[in-house]
Structure formats: C-alpha cells, structure tokens
Design a protein around this motif. Structure first.
Motif, PDB file in Angstrom:
ATOM      1  N   LEU A  66     -51.501 -62.500  34.033  1.00  0.00           N
ATOM      2  CA  LEU A  66     -50.205 -62.385  34.715  1.00  0.00           C
ATOM      3  C   LEU A  66     -50.390 -61.830  36.126  1.00  0.00           C
ATOM      4  CD1 LEU A  66     -46.933 -61.076  33.136  1.00  0.00           C
ATOM      5  CD2 LEU A  66     -47.619 -60.279  35.377  1.00  0.00           C
ATOM      6  N   LEU A  67     -51.124 -60.717  36.245  1.00  0.00           N
ATOM      7  CA  LEU A  67     -51.330 -60.105  37.554  1.00  0.00           C
ATOM      8  C   LEU A  67     -52.107 -61.028  38.483  1.00  0.00           C
ATOM      9  CD1 LEU A  67     -52.124 -56.406  36.579  1.00  0.00           C
ATOM     10  CD2 LEU A  67     -50.073 -57.259  37.709  1.00  0.00           C
ATOM     11  N   SER A  68     -53.100 -61.723  37.934  1.00  0.00           N
ATOM     12  CA  SER A  68     -53.889 -62.640  38.749  1.00  0.00           C
ATOM     13  C   SER A  68     -53.039 -63.805  39.244  1.00  0.00           C
ATOM     14  CB  SER A  68     -55.079 -63.157  37.937  1.00  0.00           C
ATOM     15  OG  SER A  68     -55.796 -64.122  38.656  1.00  0.00           O
ATOM     16  N   ARG A 127     -60.315 -73.714  29.273  1.00  0.00           N
ATOM     17  CA  ARG A 127     -61.246 -73.840  28.139  1.00  0.00           C
ATOM     18  C   ARG A 127     -61.308 -72.558  27.324  1.00  0.00           C
ATOM     19  NH1 ARG A 127     -64.461 -76.361  32.120  1.00  0.00           N
ATOM     20  NH2 ARG A 127     -65.637 -74.417  32.387  1.00  0.00           N
ATOM     21  N   VAL A 128     -61.267 -71.426  28.001  1.00  0.00           N
ATOM     22  CA  VAL A 128     -61.394 -70.148  27.302  1.00  0.00           C
ATOM     23  C   VAL A 128     -60.146 -69.831  26.493  1.00  0.00           C
ATOM     24  CG1 VAL A 128     -61.626 -67.650  27.629  1.00  0.00           C
ATOM     25  CG2 VAL A 128     -63.042 -69.220  28.962  1.00  0.00           C
ATOM     26  N   ASN A 129     -58.975 -69.924  27.128  1.00  0.00           N
ATOM     27  CA  ASN A 129     -57.723 -69.583  26.439  1.00  0.00           C
ATOM     28  C   ASN A 129     -56.571 -70.315  27.128  1.00  0.00           C
ATOM     29  OD1 ASN A 129     -55.258 -68.175  25.594  1.00  0.00           O
ATOM     30  ND2 ASN A 129     -56.632 -66.664  24.700  1.00  0.00           N
ATOM     31  N   ARG A 130     -56.012 -71.274  26.448  1.00  0.00           N
ATOM     32  CA  ARG A 130     -54.956 -72.089  27.059  1.00  0.00           C
ATOM     33  C   ARG A 130     -53.669 -71.302  27.274  1.00  0.00           C
ATOM     34  NH1 ARG A 130     -55.415 -78.156  24.335  1.00  0.00           N
ATOM     35  NH2 ARG A 130     -57.585 -78.528  24.984  1.00  0.00           N
ATOM     36  N   VAL A 131     -53.415 -70.343  26.411  1.00  0.00           N
ATOM     37  CA  VAL A 131     -52.195 -69.535  26.566  1.00  0.00           C
ATOM     38  C   VAL A 131     -52.272 -68.708  27.843  1.00  0.00           C
ATOM     39  CG1 VAL A 131     -50.807 -67.684  25.566  1.00  0.00           C
ATOM     40  CG2 VAL A 131     -51.740 -69.480  24.094  1.00  0.00           C
ATOM     41  N   ASP A 132     -53.411 -68.031  28.043  1.00  0.00           N
ATOM     42  CA  ASP A 132     -53.576 -67.234  29.261  1.00  0.00           C
ATOM     43  C   ASP A 132     -53.539 -68.110  30.502  1.00  0.00           C
ATOM     44  OD1 ASP A 132     -53.706 -64.907  27.857  1.00  0.00           O
ATOM     45  OD2 ASP A 132     -55.889 -64.752  27.869  1.00  0.00           O
ATOM     46  N   ALA A 133     -54.150 -69.296  30.412  1.00  0.00           N
ATOM     47  CA  ALA A 133     -54.120 -70.214  31.552  1.00  0.00           C
ATOM     48  C   ALA A 133     -52.698 -70.664  31.859  1.00  0.00           C
ATOM     49  CB  ALA A 133     -55.011 -71.426  31.265  1.00  0.00           C
ATOM     50  N   ALA A 134     -51.904 -70.906  30.811  1.00  0.00           N
ATOM     51  CA  ALA A 134     -50.508 -71.308  31.022  1.00  0.00           C
ATOM     52  C   ALA A 134     -49.703 -70.181  31.663  1.00  0.00           C
ATOM     53  CB  ALA A 134     -49.878 -71.725  29.689  1.00  0.00           C
ATOM     54  N   ILE A 135     -49.936 -68.938  31.222  1.00  0.00           N
ATOM     55  CA  ILE A 135     -49.252 -67.786  31.828  1.00  0.00           C
ATOM     56  C   ILE A 135     -49.614 -67.691  33.309  1.00  0.00           C
ATOM     57  CG2 ILE A 135     -49.126 -65.260  31.832  1.00  0.00           C
ATOM     58  CD1 ILE A 135     -49.550 -65.375  28.788  1.00  0.00           C
ATOM     59  N   TRP A 136     -50.901 -67.874  33.619  1.00  0.00           N
ATOM     60  CA  TRP A 136     -51.363 -67.813  35.011  1.00  0.00           C
ATOM     61  C   TRP A 136     -50.670 -68.883  35.853  1.00  0.00           C
ATOM     62  CZ3 TRP A 136     -53.630 -70.703  38.776  1.00  0.00           C
ATOM     63  CH2 TRP A 136     -54.249 -70.029  39.827  1.00  0.00           C
ATOM     64  N   GLY A 143     -43.294 -64.205  34.707  1.00  0.00           N
ATOM     65  CA  GLY A 143     -44.591 -64.010  34.060  1.00  0.00           C
ATOM     66  C   GLY A 143     -44.510 -63.087  32.859  1.00  0.00           C
ATOM     67  N   VAL A 144     -43.757 -61.992  32.990  1.00  0.00           N
ATOM     68  CA  VAL A 144     -43.587 -61.062  31.869  1.00  0.00           C
ATOM     69  C   VAL A 144     -42.873 -61.751  30.707  1.00  0.00           C
ATOM     70  CG1 VAL A 144     -42.449 -58.940  31.128  1.00  0.00           C
ATOM     71  CG2 VAL A 144     -43.615 -59.007  33.328  1.00  0.00           C
ATOM     72  N   MET A 145     -41.832 -62.519  31.023  1.00  0.00           N
ATOM     73  CA  MET A 145     -41.079 -63.212  29.971  1.00  0.00           C
ATOM     74  C   MET A 145     -41.932 -64.267  29.282  1.00  0.00           C
ATOM     75  SD  MET A 145     -37.347 -63.613  31.811  1.00  0.00           S
ATOM     76  CE  MET A 145     -36.670 -64.495  30.408  1.00  0.00           C
ATOM     77  N   VAL A 146     -42.696 -65.026  30.063  1.00  0.00           N
ATOM     78  CA  VAL A 146     -43.556 -66.051  29.472  1.00  0.00           C
ATOM     79  C   VAL A 146     -44.615 -65.399  28.581  1.00  0.00           C
ATOM     80  CG1 VAL A 146     -45.298 -67.799  29.999  1.00  0.00           C
ATOM     81  CG2 VAL A 146     -43.167 -67.748  31.282  1.00  0.00           C
ATOM     82  N   SER A 147     -45.174 -64.273  29.029  1.00  0.00           N
ATOM     83  CA  SER A 147     -46.149 -63.559  28.196  1.00  0.00           C
ATOM     84  C   SER A 147     -45.532 -63.118  26.874  1.00  0.00           C
ATOM     85  CB  SER A 147     -46.690 -62.342  28.956  1.00  0.00           C
ATOM     86  OG  SER A 147     -47.355 -62.725  30.129  1.00  0.00           O
ATOM     87  N   ALA A 148     -44.292 -62.589  26.952  1.00  0.00           N
ATOM     88  CA  ALA A 148     -43.613 -62.137  25.732  1.00  0.00           C
ATOM     89  C   ALA A 148     -43.347 -63.313  24.795  1.00  0.00           C
ATOM     90  CB  ALA A 148     -42.304 -61.436  26.098  1.00  0.00           C
TER      91      ALA A 148
END
Length: 710
Positions: A216-218, A470-479, A498-503
C-alpha cells in the motif's frame, strides 16, 4: 478431579477395551473484575507519582537523556560527524528544491530541515533515520497551499509576490502577500498534522501503522511520485502555469502542458537537459558503487553551484527571462502563531498528511532497528514526529517525516546515533546564516531536475510489477489500485482507497477460503489435503474436512456450502427430498388400499421396498461420521457457532455424527458460551484428528454399522 493413578488406570482399561475415554481438563475459574475496580486500578496506576516513575517518564519522553550519557565517544564520533556532514550537504539543494514542490520560498525548506533535525535528535528513538522534507508530504502540502491561495484570490503562480490583497473575511486571515499567505497555510497544515500525531501518541494508537502494508505504502508513494513528476515538468520547460486542482489533476496538468508547449523557455529547457544529462548517470554511479564509496559524491551540490554561477554570469533572468530562486534572506524569523481561522479548512487534509508522515517514519525506523538489533517505540515516534511538526510550524516550516534516501546515506556513512542530526543542523545553520543569499540566481528548472532525479527509486517500482504479480497477486493488485488512484484521481484519496482495498482483500480471503478433504499419510498422525498430495489414505466411513478461515457472520453460509459440496451430501436438500418421497409413498399406499385385493397388496409391498431403498440410501454416501479439523479456525462469532450447530443437527437427523478436532482455546470458549454441545455430548470434542477417527470407528463397531456405507 480424577487422581493421576485413577486417570492412568482408566486410560489403560479404555485402551484394552477399545472404547474412547475422554481426557477431561478442569478449567480454571477466572474472576471477572468489576469495571469500576478496573478503571480505579488503572487510574491509580497512571496517576501514582514517585521519583522513579517521574524519572522513567522523562527519560522515555526525551530519549537523548538516556543514550547520550552512555555515548561511546571514541568509537562513534567519527561516523556520526561524517554522516551528519554528508547528509547536511545533500540537504541544502534538496531543501531548496522541495520548497518549490510545497509551494514555498526556498528559505522555508532550509528552516524545515534545520528545526526537524534538532527536535528529532532530542525525541526520536531511532538511531539511523534522517527526518526532514519528504517529497510525498511536500506534494500534499503544496496541493493544500495552492487550493487555499486560489480561494484567497491568488490565482496563479505568476502573481507578484509583492502584490497584497485585502482579505477581509474571517476564513482567510489578515492582509498578506502571496508568499506570506502561502507559508501561513503551510505552517497551519503542519501545526494541525502535528497535533493529530501527538494526540494519537497520547491515545497509544501507534499500532495503526500495521494497517498500512508495504504494498500500500509503495503504491501510494509511486502514484504520488507520478504526480510530483508531472508538477515539475512546467519548471523544466520554463512554463508559468497554475497548479491544477481537484480530481484528475495529473491529466489536467498534462493537457495544460501540451496546450502551452509553444511558450517553452529555451534557456530553461536547455539547462534542464544539461542538468539531467549530468545528474542521472552520476546518481547511477553513486548507487552502483555505494558499497565501495565511503560516502556518496554530492553531485547535486556541484550541479547547483555550477548552474548558479552560469545563471549569474550569463544573466539568464535578465536576458532569457528564466525563473530563478530570488532573494534568500539570512538569519531567522521571529515565531508566529498559525492561522487559527484556517484550521477548519485544512483539518481533513492535515489528518491524511499526519497518517502518511507517521507511517513512513515508523516503517523506516522499525526497518533499520531490526537490521541493527535495537528496538524503537512507535508511540514515542508519534510524539517525536508530531513535535517535529508542531514546534517548527511557529517558525514558518512545513510538514516533515523520515526520508529513505537520506536515511540510507546516514547508515552507509557510519551513523551510530542521532548526534549526526545535530551535525546536519550545524551545516544547515551555516547555510542559513552565510551562504543562502548566494543561491539568488539559481534557476527553478535546476531545482525541478533535482526533484525528478530523486524520484528514480519510486518510478523503478514499475519494473517490479511482473515479479510482484508472481509472488502475490493480492499485494500486486493493492499496489496497482493504490498507485492508479493516487496518480490519476487524487493523492489523498489514493491512500484511503488503498486502505479499503487492503481491508476488502483480507475479507475476501476469508470469503474464498479453501475447503479441503483430508487423508492420512501412512501410519503417521498427519492429515493433509487429498487433492494436493499423492498416496494419502482415506478413513473408511469417516470424512475429514478442514476449512481454512475463521467462521463468522460474513462467511458462515459459505462454510456450510463448502462442507456440503465436499462431502456430496446437503442435509437440508436431503431432508426435503425425503419428505417429498414420504408423501409419494403415502399416496401410493392409499392408492394400493383403494385398489384392494392381491394386486393392491403386491403394489403396496413393491412401493414400500422402492421407497425404503430411496430413503435410506439416497446418494450412496460412504461415511457415517464427519470430522471437522478446526486448527485453522482462529475464532468464531455467534453466527459461526450457530452454523456449526446447524451442521451438527442436520447431519445427526440423517444418522451422521459430526465431531470437532484441534480447536484452539478461543474457539472452545465460543462454543461453550454459545451452547454448541449438550452437557452429555461434550466428550465429542477431540484434541487430534486421530482421536476423533478412532472414536468414530468405535461407535460404528458398537452400533454394528458397516464402514463402507452410511
């Protein structure tokens, strides 16, 4: 409670007889403390004053008093002085440049870096981070400043700094020129953000940083970097355009740039290209050989000195109309209160700025603390960064936080403690008192080049997208979502989205939890997913099921559907089908009785045989017991307990027993409070899957049931 000898004897007898002997643990009774007593105890604990407590509070609030007496002068002083000098030299051009981004005159960037370095040295708990101006925060402050300038009547950046407006309403403050009003807004935003941060420290909410993930921060930083890059293009081209406001400012800015390309200042454009040609490869060389270099070479300072001399002796301002930094005064201004009337206008913006500043500071301080083996206090960091904003706001400064680039420089040059911050402040003090006026002829396009070149790290994140995916699609989508929202819509909104999408991603993971059917690995007490591993053995007559998520109101229906789908038997549908068959059977019996005679008796017998087969062997289900492995279930709420009750009740009506295994303490307490099992059936709770399977087989043997069919 059963004596140890009796318990062992009973267990041995149970093992010989083959019957299940439950292990009973007696729960300790917890005394529930009255809320008044608890509050009184906490107040007494917090309000009790003693010399030791007072000393601990002072040392905790001003950490320098704790580590300075133990300072190892011979071992640490050289590294601290070197790192402080180098960071101070690097901060001079960057402080002037980022003032441009925050919509302020260059002198205020130097003030900001000077005061924040001193205050964090006194109050911070990290030994390595460098606190000062940070690009993303400068952008957020600059957006607020430009908005308030437009509302106050200062419509464009090209308005003369000496122009004064009569600002006669209560929300805009006294008569003031553009520069004065800009720093008034910036200081008010900074003061408000600092108050938020100190209040969060008082309320001990430093834990909020854990909700801002690295992805999220990145993504937020990268999206903001695109906005920063876009905002600096007009300086690279020498265009005098107002900063776009509102949503979609990045797109609006590019449209405005293309519309005004014909007004490009060739002198500024050539200077920008020359500076980029010098800075980009030299910064890359610094990065490539940073392991071999004791300190990075300050190419930015060399470029600033060279560009200033070229502009001064070439008379770029008078001859070509280049926009320059202008007069930079020496010394310090007297303190001034923030504009109280502006606080309601900037309160929401200040809150998002305070969260971003704190999150960046804490994440960097914890990262370097972990690397070097010490501990930082997130709540004290909240105090430190809060006072780094509150106190300097009285001296016309803008918002600060930790900065990654300068922190890396400090660490690589041998920094040991925050004493290096005092050395940095001394370098900035020298500039403020003596050197600052020499930057009069420095072109603003050179400052824009410095900002753009420092964005390389954030912009390189785009090349990491395939790896992140490749590593994590969820984290990539949040980014991706955070980055796109921050860049294309609104910077502050990007953080919220970003916070809402992470939640929602966390919630979605519990919604899409895997429902696994387990098998046993050989003769070991190991049960794993049948679909993932070969050679696993199913247990005759027993279906073993694992649901890899908590069971609560949002996914309790999905849990039941997953269980029924895996087992191939939906008890609700099966009971409805049986009721329907029972009605058909009764109708056929009535028809047979009406027909009478031998023919009617024959029809009746055939009907009874057919229906009995249909009712008792509906789908040829080959299990009589279901074991649910609850080890991944972290918690249950009321809806989750009720869902398990329904599953147990519905299957029991079909003659299928349901057992729970490997429940943690929280789940057991929730089941107990929710009345999951009647008192006489509490023995159906098992510590291991094997115990549940053995007990199921023993029940089947006692009832004379077959292990291959229900």
């Amino acid at each position: 409670m059963m004596a140890e000898e009796d318990c062992c004897a009973s267990a041995d007898e149970g093992a010989k007889s083959g019957r299940h002997v439950p292990l009973v643990l007696e729960r300790r009774e917890k005394k529930e403390e009255n809320w008044r007593t608890a509050v009184s105890h906490q107040l007494k604990k917090q309000c009790t004053c003693s010399s030791e407590r007072a000393k601990a509070q002072v040392l905790g609030f001003v950490p320098i008093l704790k580590w300075l007496p133990r300072y190892q002068l011979r071992d640490w002083i050289l590294g601290d002085v070197m790192s402080g000098l180098i960071v101070g030299i690097l901060l001079v051009p960057q402080s002037i440049a980022y003032s441009l981004l925050a919509g302020q005159d260059p002198i205020y960037g130097l003030y900001t870096s000077f005061y924040s370095s001193i205050i964090y040295t006194l109050l911070g708990t990290s030994r390595h981070i460098s606190v000062g101006i940070f690009g993303v925060l400068c952008l957020l402050v600059g957006q607020v400043v430009d908005r308030e300038l437009a509302l106050a009547g200062y419509l464009t950046e090209s308005s003369s700094n000496n122009t004064t407006l009569g600002l006669g309403n209560a929300t805009t403050g006294p008569v003031c020129d553009r520069s004065c009003y800009a720093i008034m807004v910036g200081a008010t935003v900074t003061f408000t953000a600092g108050v938020y941060q100190v209040l969060m420290g008082l309320l001990q909410v430093g834990f909020v940083s854990v909700y801002l993930s690295d992805s999220l921060l990145s993504g937020f930083a990268t999206g903001a970097s695109l906005t920063i890059l876009t905002s600096q293009v007009k300086y690279l081209l020498g265009l005098k355009l107002p900063r776009a406001q509102g949503w979609g400012s990045l797109i609006k800015t590019w449209v405005s740039l293309f519309q005004n390309l014909g007004q490009t200042n060739l002198c500024d454009l050539v200077t920008s290209l020359v500076c980029l040609t010098v800075l980009v490869p030299t910064k890359e060389l610094n990065d490539r050989f940073k392991a071999k270099l004791k300190a990075p070479i300050p190419f930015e300072l060399f470029v600033v000195i060279g560009a200033t001399m070229a502009s001064h002796f070439g008379h770029f301002k008078e001859t070509y109309g280049s926009d320059v930094a202008g007069a930079i005064p020496t010394g310090f201004l007297p303190p001034q209160l923030p504009s109280w009337s502006l606080i309601p206008n900037v309160a929401v913006d200040a809150f998002s700025i305070s969260i971003v500043g704190f999150a960046i500071t804490v994440s960097l301080s914890e990262m370097f603390a972990k690397k070097h083996g010490y501990v930082v206090d997130p709540n004290q960091e909240m105090y430190a960064i809060g006072f780094c904003n509150i106190l300097p706001s009285f001296f016309r400064c803008f918002t600060t936080s930790a900065a990654l680039t300068k922190t890396l420089v400090k660490e690589s040059t041998g920094c040991q403690t925050q004493l290096s911050g005092l050395v940095t402040a001394l370098v900035l003090l020298l500039v403020l008192l003596v050197i600052a006026p020499l930057f009069y002829s420095l072109q603003k396009c050179v400052l824009a080049v410095i900002i753009v070149v420092n964005l390389r790290g954030a912009l390189r994140k785009f090349t990491d997208i395939p790896r992140m995916w490749r590593v994590n699609r969820v984290d990539a989508a949040i980014w991706l979502v955070t980055m796109a929202t921050s860049a294309l819509i609104n910077t502050e909104l990007g953080l919220l989205v970003g916070v809402m999408v992470s939640a929602f991603c966390v919630l979605g993971r519990t919604q899409r939890a895997q429902a696994l059917e387990l098998g046993r690995a050989g003769q070991r007490e190991l049960y794993e997913d049948l679909a993932s591993y070969k050679g696993l053995q199913t247990q005759p007559g027993v279906a073993i099921f694992r649901y890899e998520a908590p069971i609560y109101y949002a996914n309790q229906s999905l849990f039941k559907k997953a269980l029924y789908r895996r087992l191939g038997l939906d008890p609700v549908k099966e009971k409805a089908r049986r009721r329907k068959l029972e009605k058909q059977r009764k109708k056929q019996e009535e028809a047979a009785m009406t027909a009478g005679g031998e023919g009617g008796t024959k029809i009746k017998k055939e009907t009874e045989l057919t229906n009995a087969t249909r009712i008792f062997l509906p789908n040829q289900v080959n299990f009589h017991s279901v074991v649910i492995d609850c080890s991944p279930v972290l918690f249950l709420d009321t809806a989750g307990v009720n869902a398990l009750k329904e599953v147990c009740k519905d299957y029991k009506e079909l003659g299928v027993q349901v057992f729970l295994a490997q429940c943690n303490t929280s789940v057991l307490e929730s089941l107990d409070r929710g009345g999951y099992y009647p008192e006489e059936e509490k023995e159906n709770m098992f510590f291991t899957i094997s115990n549940a399977v053995h007990y199921s087989h023993s029940l089947s043997s006692q009832n004379g049931e077959c292990d291959t069919s229900c």
